[in-house]
Design a protein around this motif. Structure first.
Motif, PDB file in Angstrom:
ATOM      1  N   ARG A   4       0.828  -1.205   0.000  1.00 25.77           N
ATOM      2  CA  ARG A   4       0.000   0.000   0.000  1.00 25.77           C
ATOM      3  C   ARG A   4       0.859   1.250   0.000  1.00 25.77           C
ATOM      4  N   LEU A   5       1.976   1.200   0.732  1.00 28.12           N
ATOM      5  CA  LEU A   5       2.868   2.355   0.727  1.00 28.12           C
ATOM      6  C   LEU A   5       3.422   2.593  -0.667  1.00 28.12           C
ATOM      7  N   ALA A   6       3.811   1.510  -1.344  1.00 24.11           N
ATOM      8  CA  ALA A   6       4.321   1.651  -2.708  1.00 24.11           C
ATOM      9  C   ALA A   6       3.242   2.187  -3.633  1.00 24.11           C
ATOM     10  N   THR A   7       1.997   1.706  -3.421  1.00 21.41           N
ATOM     11  CA  THR A   7       0.891   2.215  -4.242  1.00 21.41           C
ATOM     12  C   THR A   7       0.661   3.688  -3.992  1.00 21.41           C
ATOM     13  N   ALA A   8       0.729   4.099  -2.715  1.00 21.21           N
ATOM     14  CA  ALA A   8       0.531   5.507  -2.372  1.00 21.21           C
ATOM     15  C   ALA A   8       1.583   6.380  -3.030  1.00 21.21           C
ATOM     16  N   LEU A   9       2.825   5.925  -3.012  1.00 16.14           N
ATOM     17  CA  LEU A   9       3.898   6.706  -3.634  1.00 16.14           C
ATOM     18  C   LEU A   9       3.710   6.782  -5.147  1.00 16.14           C
ATOM     19  N   ALA A  10       3.213   5.707  -5.744  1.00 14.04           N
ATOM     20  CA  ALA A  10       2.952   5.735  -7.186  1.00 14.04           C
ATOM     21  C   ALA A  10       1.845   6.725  -7.512  1.00 14.04           C
ATOM     22  N   ILE A  11       0.836   6.833  -6.625  1.00 16.37           N
ATOM     23  CA  ILE A  11      -0.254   7.787  -6.846  1.00 16.37           C
ATOM     24  C   ILE A  11       0.268   9.205  -6.806  1.00 16.37           C
ATOM     25  N   VAL A  12       1.167   9.476  -5.844  1.00 13.87           N
ATOM     26  CA  VAL A  12       1.760  10.813  -5.769  1.00 13.87           C
ATOM     27  C   VAL A  12       2.468  11.140  -7.075  1.00 13.87           C
ATOM     28  N   GLY A  13       3.213  10.181  -7.601  1.00  9.10           N
ATOM     29  CA  GLY A  13       3.886  10.405  -8.868  1.00  9.10           C
ATOM     30  C   GLY A  13       2.909  10.629 -10.004  1.00  9.10           C
ATOM     31  N   PHE A  14       1.782   9.895  -9.983  1.00 10.81           N
ATOM     32  CA  PHE A  14       0.774  10.041 -11.041  1.00 10.81           C
ATOM     33  C   PHE A  14       0.166  11.436 -11.013  1.00 10.81           C
ATOM     34  N   LEU A 102      -7.034   6.368  -1.028  1.00 15.92           N
ATOM     35  CA  LEU A 102      -6.823   6.269  -2.472  1.00 15.92           C
ATOM     36  C   LEU A 102      -5.987   5.040  -2.811  1.00 15.92           C
ATOM     37  N   ALA A 103      -4.995   4.742  -1.991  1.00 18.22           N
ATOM     38  CA  ALA A 103      -4.187   3.542  -2.209  1.00 18.22           C
ATOM     39  C   ALA A 103      -5.020   2.281  -1.995  1.00 18.22           C
ATOM     40  N   GLN A 104      -5.903   2.297  -0.989  1.00  9.34           N
ATOM     41  CA  GLN A 104      -6.766   1.141  -0.747  1.00  9.34           C
ATOM     42  C   GLN A 104      -7.669   0.867  -1.951  1.00  9.34           C
ATOM     43  N   LEU A 105      -8.240   1.922  -2.514  1.00  9.17           N
ATOM     44  CA  LEU A 105      -9.131   1.749  -3.661  1.00  9.17           C
ATOM     45  C   LEU A 105      -8.348   1.336  -4.913  1.00  9.17           C
ATOM     46  N   THR A 106      -7.185   1.948  -5.119  1.00  7.96           N
ATOM     47  CA  THR A 106      -6.392   1.638  -6.310  1.00  7.96           C
ATOM     48  C   THR A 106      -5.939   0.189  -6.306  1.00  7.96           C
ATOM     49  N   GLN A 136     -13.549  -8.136  -3.565  1.00  7.08           N
ATOM     50  CA  GLN A 136     -12.306  -7.546  -3.067  1.00  7.08           C
ATOM     51  C   GLN A 136     -12.385  -6.020  -3.090  1.00  7.08           C
ATOM     52  N   CYS A 137     -12.995  -5.479  -4.139  1.00  8.56           N
ATOM     53  CA  CYS A 137     -13.111  -4.026  -4.249  1.00  8.56           C
ATOM     54  C   CYS A 137     -14.045  -3.474  -3.184  1.00  8.56           C
ATOM     55  N   LEU A 138     -15.161  -4.152  -2.946  1.00  2.14           N
ATOM     56  CA  LEU A 138     -16.098  -3.679  -1.924  1.00  2.14           C
ATOM     57  C   LEU A 138     -15.457  -3.717  -0.541  1.00  2.14           C
ATOM     58  N   GLY A 139     -14.574  -4.696  -0.317  1.00  4.06           N
ATOM     59  CA  GLY A 139     -13.841  -4.715   0.945  1.00  4.06           C
ATOM     60  C   GLY A 139     -12.935  -3.504   1.087  1.00  4.06           C
ATOM     61  N   ALA A 140     -12.268  -3.130  -0.012  1.00 11.68           N
ATOM     62  CA  ALA A 140     -11.416  -1.939   0.004  1.00 11.68           C
ATOM     63  C   ALA A 140     -12.239  -0.677   0.215  1.00 11.68           C
ATOM     64  N   VAL A 141     -13.434  -0.633  -0.374  1.00  9.09           N
ATOM     65  CA  VAL A 141     -14.329   0.517  -0.191  1.00  9.09           C
ATOM     66  C   VAL A 141     -14.711   0.657   1.275  1.00  9.09           C
ATOM     67  N   GLU A 142     -15.047  -0.472   1.922  1.00 10.97           N
ATOM     68  CA  GLU A 142     -15.415  -0.423   3.340  1.00 10.97           C
ATOM     69  C   GLU A 142     -14.236   0.038   4.202  1.00 10.97           C
ATOM     70  N   GLU A 143     -13.035  -0.419   3.864  1.00 12.58           N
ATOM     71  CA  GLU A 143     -11.855   0.032   4.605  1.00 12.58           C
ATOM     72  C   GLU A 143     -11.653   1.533   4.451  1.00 12.58           C
ATOM     73  N   ALA A 144     -11.832   2.027   3.231  1.00 13.27           N
ATOM     74  CA  ALA A 144     -11.653   3.459   2.988  1.00 13.27           C
ATOM     75  C   ALA A 144     -12.685   4.275   3.755  1.00 13.27           C
ATOM     76  N   ARG A 145     -13.925   3.794   3.780  1.00 13.60           N
ATOM     77  CA  ARG A 145     -14.972   4.514   4.508  1.00 13.60           C
ATOM     78  C   ARG A 145     -14.742   4.445   6.012  1.00 13.60           C
TER      79      ARG A 145
END
Length: 289
Positions: A4-14, A102-106, A136-145
């Motif tokens: 997730r940390l790597a995903t978050a850093l990739a989002i920042v770059g995006f 955002l990383a959780q959803l991505t 799996q996506c709905l689980g990520a949505v619940e985590e984000a909420r």
């Protein structure tokens, strides 16, 4: 968590194209700088109160520990810029806070670069509902909420007039993060409803001309500059110029003895006519709904 940390850093770059290492340095110092600003602003000493009473009508942060009078470019006490510094720290905190949901959803919803590009515009009409409604996506949505979303409205209320021109890029990144998260969460609410009952997808954000018509004082965010050259006194893309003024600059020099009147000092500063220089201060605004 490392993924997730790597995903978050990739989002920042995006979103910004900034190197991941630079973001780590900035976000690592964000908490300390916010705490320091809060402690400093809450000290309430007599000296700080006197400095605030003597502050100009408009001030600007021009660099580290450089607080300037917007009109004259004169240095003023840093206490005059505490609100600006606190808002800059809050903006950095918002950018970090939006990264986790955002990383959780991505990651959880396997969003592609094309999906993310559409989400930055708030456009979910072309997103694959089967991907959004996967378990799996709905689980990520619940985590984000469950983690809660940052209070962007509260930030906008506090800081709509306390941001600088160089904060515009980070503000744009935070706005994109917020749009992506809220648009996808709204899309995920449609999962489980019968096809005939599915509500229409959220409309895309209004164009700039529509925003100007709909914008209220509560939705307007302003950025301003200190005295800069004509080339630098330009509003960022998406912002509208609402004020421009020519700076009143004084040239400072060390006091000198007047040879005709030895007991009197010559003036320590000289007024520079406004038309003799090309320095301006500018104020820009944008509607963020």
């Amino acid at each position: 968590m490392p993924r997730r940390l790597a995903t978050a850093l990739a989002i920042v770059g995006f979103l910004s194209g900034a190197p991941a290492a630079a973001w780590r340095r900035e976000s690592g110092n964000a908490g300390a700088s916010t705490s320091a600003a809060a402690a400093e602003s809450g000290s309430g000493t007599a000296e700080g109160g006197a400095a605030l009473r003597n502050c100009p009508a408009e001030v600007a942060l021009a660099g580290k520990d450089q607080c300037l009078d917007v009109e004259t470019n004169d240095m003023v006490p840093m206490e005059c810029c505490l609100e600006i510094q606190a808002c800059r720290d809050d903006l950095t905190g918002l950018q970090s806070a939006y990264l986790m949901p955002l990383a959780q959803l991505t990651q959880g919803c396997a969003l592609s670069q094309e999906d993310m590009a559409q989400l930055t515009k708030g456009d979910v009409a072309h997103l694959d509902m089967s991907k959004a409604c996967a378990a799996q996506c709905l689980g990520a949505v619940e985590e984000a909420r469950a983690g809660g979303l940052p209070d962007f409205e509260g930030f906008r209320g506090r800081c709509r007039e306390n941001l600088m021109l160089r904060d515009a890029q980070m503000l744009e990144a935070v706005e994109a993060q917020r749009t992506m998260v809220t648009a996808f969460l709204a899309l995920a609410r449609q999962c489980g409803a019968p096809s005939a009952e599915l509500p229409a997808p959220p409309p895309p954000p209004p164009r700039d001309d529509e925003q100007k018509k709909k914008g209220s004082d509560e939705s307007v965010v302003q950025v301003r500059s200190h005295c800069v050259s004509t080339r630098e006194a330009m509003c960022p893309w998406g912002f509208q110029e609402v004020q421009r003024g020519r700076c009143i600059i004084y040239l400072h020099r060390a006091p000198q003895m007047n040879p005709m009147v030895p007991t009197r000092l010559a003036p320590s500063r000289i007024f520079l006519r406004p038309q003799r220089h090309g320095l301006f201060h500018v104020k820009c605004q944008k509607v963020i709904l």
